[in-house]
Motif scaffolding. Structure first.
Motif, PDB file in Angstrom:
ATOM      1  N   SER A 279       0.824  -1.202   0.000  1.00 42.29           N
ATOM      2  CA  SER A 279       0.000   0.000   0.000  1.00 42.29           C
ATOM      3  C   SER A 279       0.859   1.253   0.000  1.00 42.29           C
ATOM      4  N   VAL A 280       0.325   2.317  -0.601  1.00 39.65           N
ATOM      5  CA  VAL A 280       0.952   3.637  -0.542  1.00 39.65           C
ATOM      6  C   VAL A 280       0.451   4.302   0.742  1.00 39.65           C
ATOM      7  N   ALA A 281       1.343   4.470   1.695  1.00 36.77           N
ATOM      8  CA  ALA A 281       0.974   4.981   3.010  1.00 36.77           C
ATOM      9  C   ALA A 281       0.732   6.481   2.965  1.00 36.77           C
ATOM     10  N   LEU A 282      -0.429   6.887   3.470  1.00 35.97           N
ATOM     11  CA  LEU A 282      -0.791   8.298   3.599  1.00 35.97           C
ATOM     12  C   LEU A 282      -0.902   8.597   5.098  1.00 35.97           C
ATOM     13  N   PRO A 283      -0.033   9.434   5.651  1.00 36.05           N
ATOM     14  CA  PRO A 283       0.030   9.637   7.103  1.00 36.05           C
ATOM     15  C   PRO A 283      -1.160  10.428   7.645  1.00 36.05           C
ATOM     16  N   GLY A 284      -2.202   9.706   8.073  1.00 43.67           N
ATOM     17  CA  GLY A 284      -3.425  10.348   8.534  1.00 43.67           C
ATOM     18  C   GLY A 284      -3.227  11.222   9.751  1.00 43.67           C
ATOM     19  N   ALA A 285      -2.484  10.731  10.748  1.00 38.86           N
ATOM     20  CA  ALA A 285      -2.270  11.517  11.967  1.00 38.86           C
ATOM     21  C   ALA A 285      -1.522  12.810  11.662  1.00 38.86           C
ATOM     22  N   GLU A 286      -0.546  12.729  10.778  1.00 35.18           N
ATOM     23  CA  GLU A 286       0.202  13.938  10.407  1.00 35.18           C
ATOM     24  C   GLU A 286      -0.673  14.915   9.636  1.00 35.18           C
ATOM     25  N   ALA A 311       3.816  10.827   0.581  1.00 37.88           N
ATOM     26  CA  ALA A 311       3.345   9.446   0.604  1.00 37.88           C
ATOM     27  C   ALA A 311       4.556   8.532   0.426  1.00 37.88           C
ATOM     28  N   ARG A 312       4.462   7.324   0.978  1.00 37.06           N
ATOM     29  CA  ARG A 312       5.573   6.372   0.830  1.00 37.06           C
ATOM     30  C   ARG A 312       5.009   4.978   0.589  1.00 37.06           C
ATOM     31  N   LEU A 313       5.768   4.177  -0.105  1.00 37.28           N
ATOM     32  CA  LEU A 313       5.332   2.824  -0.411  1.00 37.28           C
ATOM     33  C   LEU A 313       5.690   1.873   0.726  1.00 37.28           C
ATOM     34  N   VAL A 314       4.713   1.025   1.085  1.00 38.01           N
ATOM     35  CA  VAL A 314       4.958  -0.050   2.046  1.00 38.01           C
ATOM     36  C   VAL A 314       4.760  -1.374   1.298  1.00 38.01           C
ATOM     37  N   PRO A 315       5.821  -1.960   0.751  1.00 35.26           N
ATOM     38  CA  PRO A 315       5.686  -3.193  -0.024  1.00 35.26           C
ATOM     39  C   PRO A 315       5.462  -4.396   0.882  1.00 35.26           C
ATOM     40  N   ARG A 316       4.527  -5.250   0.482  1.00 31.99           N
ATOM     41  CA  ARG A 316       4.234  -6.466   1.251  1.00 31.99           C
ATOM     42  C   ARG A 316       4.016  -7.647   0.307  1.00 31.99           C
ATOM     43  N   ALA A 317       3.508  -8.726   0.851  1.00 35.16           N
ATOM     44  CA  ALA A 317       3.439  -9.976   0.099  1.00 35.16           C
ATOM     45  C   ALA A 317       2.490  -9.939  -1.080  1.00 35.16           C
ATOM     46  N   SER A 318       1.485  -9.065  -1.090  1.00 35.60           N
ATOM     47  CA  SER A 318       0.495  -9.068  -2.171  1.00 35.60           C
ATOM     48  C   SER A 318       1.083  -8.685  -3.522  1.00 35.60           C
ATOM     49  N   THR A 319       2.303  -8.131  -3.506  1.00 35.39           N
ATOM     50  CA  THR A 319       3.000  -7.853  -4.774  1.00 35.39           C
ATOM     51  C   THR A 319       4.328  -8.597  -4.834  1.00 35.39           C
ATOM     52  N   GLY A 320       4.496  -9.565  -3.959  1.00 39.40           N
ATOM     53  CA  GLY A 320       5.721 -10.380  -3.984  1.00 39.40           C
ATOM     54  C   GLY A 320       6.885  -9.753  -3.273  1.00 39.40           C
ATOM     55  N   ALA A 321       6.641  -8.780  -2.389  1.00 37.63           N
ATOM     56  CA  ALA A 321       7.743  -8.136  -1.674  1.00 37.63           C
ATOM     57  C   ALA A 321       8.286  -9.056  -0.575  1.00 37.63           C
TER      58      ALA A 321
END
Length: 321
Positions: A279-286, A311-321
């Motif tokens: 997911s592309v992380a969008l800092p809600g609290a900030e 925004a920053r990318l958080v790569p995880r298993a759903s894209t093979g990270a």
């Protein structure tokens, strides 16, 4: 009457009943005031107080969906920044509807200290007689105070991530909400894909921001995506991506081997989906903190330093990270 019964001054009663007694009124006196309030059935009339002062001690946050964990983070950022200075009032629009000028006018009548509007409907005139700060409103009119994300770093990283994993033809699942940020996310994603040599399928889909709606939309197009050679789907929000994951699981599609999936927001649950969602992380609290600081600066007539919200990318298993 409350002051007489509690044996203290009207000013002290005002501090206690408005929740501003911390550090200013001793605990025994504050307890006496509250006992007197209970005994007399006194209720603070904030509207009358606002009329007398010309402004109130309330800050209103209008958002489209307070049940979404993303907005919970925004609220936390606002609340922590306002502290004890103002009382935060939360208002949620009808489900699926973005805040409009009518919502703004409804709360303007209370003469609050200021109003925060999260993800307003595109093209709505969001000006008022009290300070207004818009959140996540990239199409805000000139002269409007708005706090927005810098989406480019996250989107560029996502597209590079997909390209590096061999994806050359992808699909996009958009949201149906009438909000500018979704249109900009989609446009920036298309542009980044074009620059990276990735094509975006003309087989498009849109859904309301619920898992059920996203799953239904995906069911209608997943076969067409497969026939079109799509190997990855990017959703405009994590809740939409959850719907894609549900359909992939029910059809026996392996994620990410048969279909990679990614979203936007980086909700807390995205780390525990099966598989965990990129997911592309969008800092809600900030976002909430920065908007509250802008509002306080407007109220106080002081300057505020510009803050970047990349925004920053958080790569995880759903894209093979």
């Amino acid at each position: 009457m409350v002051a007489e019964r509690a044996g203290t001054s009207i000013a002290t009663v005002s501090l206690v009943v408005n929740g501003k007694d911390r550090g200013r009124v001793s605990q025994p006196i504050a307890d006496r005031v509250r006992d007197a309030v209970d005994a007399l059935g006194y209720v603070v009339d904030h509207a009358a107080s606002s009329l007398a002062r010309g402004t109130g001690d309330l800050v209103v946050l209008i958002a489209p969906d307070l049940s979404n964990p993303f907005f919970a983070e925004v609220i936390r950022g606002v609340r922590d920044t306002l502290g004890d200075r103002y009382q935060l009032v939360l208002s949620v629009t009808e489900r699926g509807a973005q805040p409009t000028a009518a919502d703004l006018r409804r709360f303007e009548r209370l003469r609050p200290a200021g109003i925060l509007v999260d993800a307003p409907a595109a093209g709505e005139p969001m000006d008022a007689s009290v300070p207004v700060v818009l959140l996540d409103a990239p199409d805000a009119a000139e002269g409007t105070t708005a706090v927005d994300y810098d989406l480019a770093p996250g989107i560029d990283a996502l597209v590079a991530h997909l390209r590096d994993r061999g994806h050359r033809h992808v699909a996009y699942l958009d949201g149906t909400a009438r909000v500018a940020t979704f249109g900009i996310r989609h446009r920036m994603f298309d542009e980044a894909c074009a620059a990276a040599g990735i094509t975006v399928s003309e087989v498009g889909a849109r859904a309301d921001l619920t898992v059920d709606a996203a799953a239904l939309a995906t069911e209608h197009v997943v076969e067409a995506w497969h026939e079109d050679g799509v190997t990855a789907v990017v959703a405009a929000a994590d809740t939409l991506a959850y719907g894609v994951l549900r359909v992939a699981g029910s059809m026996g599609l392996r994620v990410p081997e048969d279909l990679a999936v990614a979203g936007f927001d980086d909700l807390p649950s995205s780390s525990v989906t099966a598989p965990a969602l990129t997911s592309v992380a969008l800092p809600g609290a900030e976002l909430g903190r920065t908007a509250a600081l802008r509002l306080l600066a407007t109220v106080d007539g002081t300057a505020v330093e510009p803050v970047d919200l990349p925004a920053r990318l958080v790569p995880r298993a759903s894209t093979g990270a």
